[in-house]
Design an enzyme around this catalytic site. Structure first.
Site, PDB file in Angstrom:
ATOM      1  N   HIS A  23     -42.594   4.455  41.764  1.00 55.53           N
ATOM      2  CA  HIS A  23     -41.550   3.504  41.353  1.00 55.53           C
ATOM      3  C   HIS A  23     -41.361   2.421  42.418  1.00 55.53           C
ATOM      4  CE1 HIS A  23     -37.513   2.774  39.271  1.00 55.53           C
ATOM      5  NE2 HIS A  23     -37.416   2.070  40.384  1.00 55.53           N
ATOM      6  N   GLU A  24     -41.290   2.827  43.686  1.00 56.65           N
ATOM      7  CA  GLU A  24     -41.039   1.857  44.752  1.00 56.65           C
ATOM      8  C   GLU A  24     -42.275   1.015  45.055  1.00 56.65           C
ATOM      9  OE1 GLU A  24     -38.070   1.233  45.620  1.00 56.65           O
ATOM     10  OE2 GLU A  24     -37.291   2.966  44.537  1.00 56.65           O
TER      11      GLU A  24
END
Length: 220
Positions: free
Chosen positions: A173-174
């Site tokens: 996600h990051e």
């Protein structure tokens, strides 16, 4: 990298100036929300645009913003800074049954510069995700269950780490944030739920009930 993401046009000097504005503001910065162009651009690789001291101050600030939100990860573009830097930490207390199904184990504070990942094994798994830059919504996202992360550490060395379960989800996600990708780009849009509806209906350890009732991932 998202096929639609263009590299940031920020020069090294402008990145430095933006960081200084954030660091000297005297307050925790707001988290940039979806619709801001910085979230749809490929951030600049870190190549010494900041001094060691400035980088350390920015990391401390990002960690404070992440904790206040609260969240388990924050990428520099979420503060309006198009730089390939993210901080991650998951120390929340989670119901053991939920943690077991989701493969969620505590993630000690972790910093990554210039990250990229590759799936490790062929298994994928779908769970609901939210994002600090997409207030009020959650959706199911199918991601590789395990990944190999390549990244630059604070000492400048290039390193690799293996992540699995929920930790791998946070890493993906990051890292996506640094390449102009929001979780909604990968989400099953029929699963999209307000936070209130998610809490009331779909907060089970897995997504089987939501999948059945909302009609997504029918072959899962």
């Amino acid at each position: 990298m998202s096929p639609d993401a263009t590299p940031t046009d920020y020069s090294a000097a402008r990145i430095h100036e933006t960081v200084q504005e954030v660091l000297t503001a005297g307050v925790l910065p707001a988290i940039v929300q979806a619709g801001h162009p910085v979230l749809r651009q490929t951030a600049a690789p870190f190549s010494g645009q900041l001094s060691d001291a400035e980088l350390g101050q920015l990391i401390d600030l990002m960690r404070s913003v992440m904790h206040k939100a609260p969240g388990v990860g924050l990428a520099a573009p979420q503060l309006g800074i198009p730089l390939q830097l993210a901080v991650l930490e998951d120390q929340f207390e989670v119901d053991p049954a939920v943690a077991a199904v989701r493969g969620r184990e505590p993630l000690p504070f972790f910093i990554m510069l210039n990250p990229s990942f590759q799936p490790s094994g062929g298994t994928t798994v779908a769970f609901y995700e939210g994002c600090l830059s997409v207030n009020g919504l959650q959706a199911a996202v199918c991601r590789p269950e395990s990944v190999r992360l390549d990244f630059t550490a604070l000492d400048g060395t290039r390193q690799q780490r293996e992540f699995s379960g929920w930790q791998a989800r946070i890493v993906q996600h990051e890292t996506d944030h640094l390449h102009g990708i929001l979780y909604l780009d990968r989400a099953e849009l029929r699963s999209l739920s307000s936070n209130a509806e998610y809490s009331a209906r779909w907060a089970q350890p897995d997504i089987s009930l939501a999948r059945k009732e909302l009609g997504f991932l029918p072959d899962a």
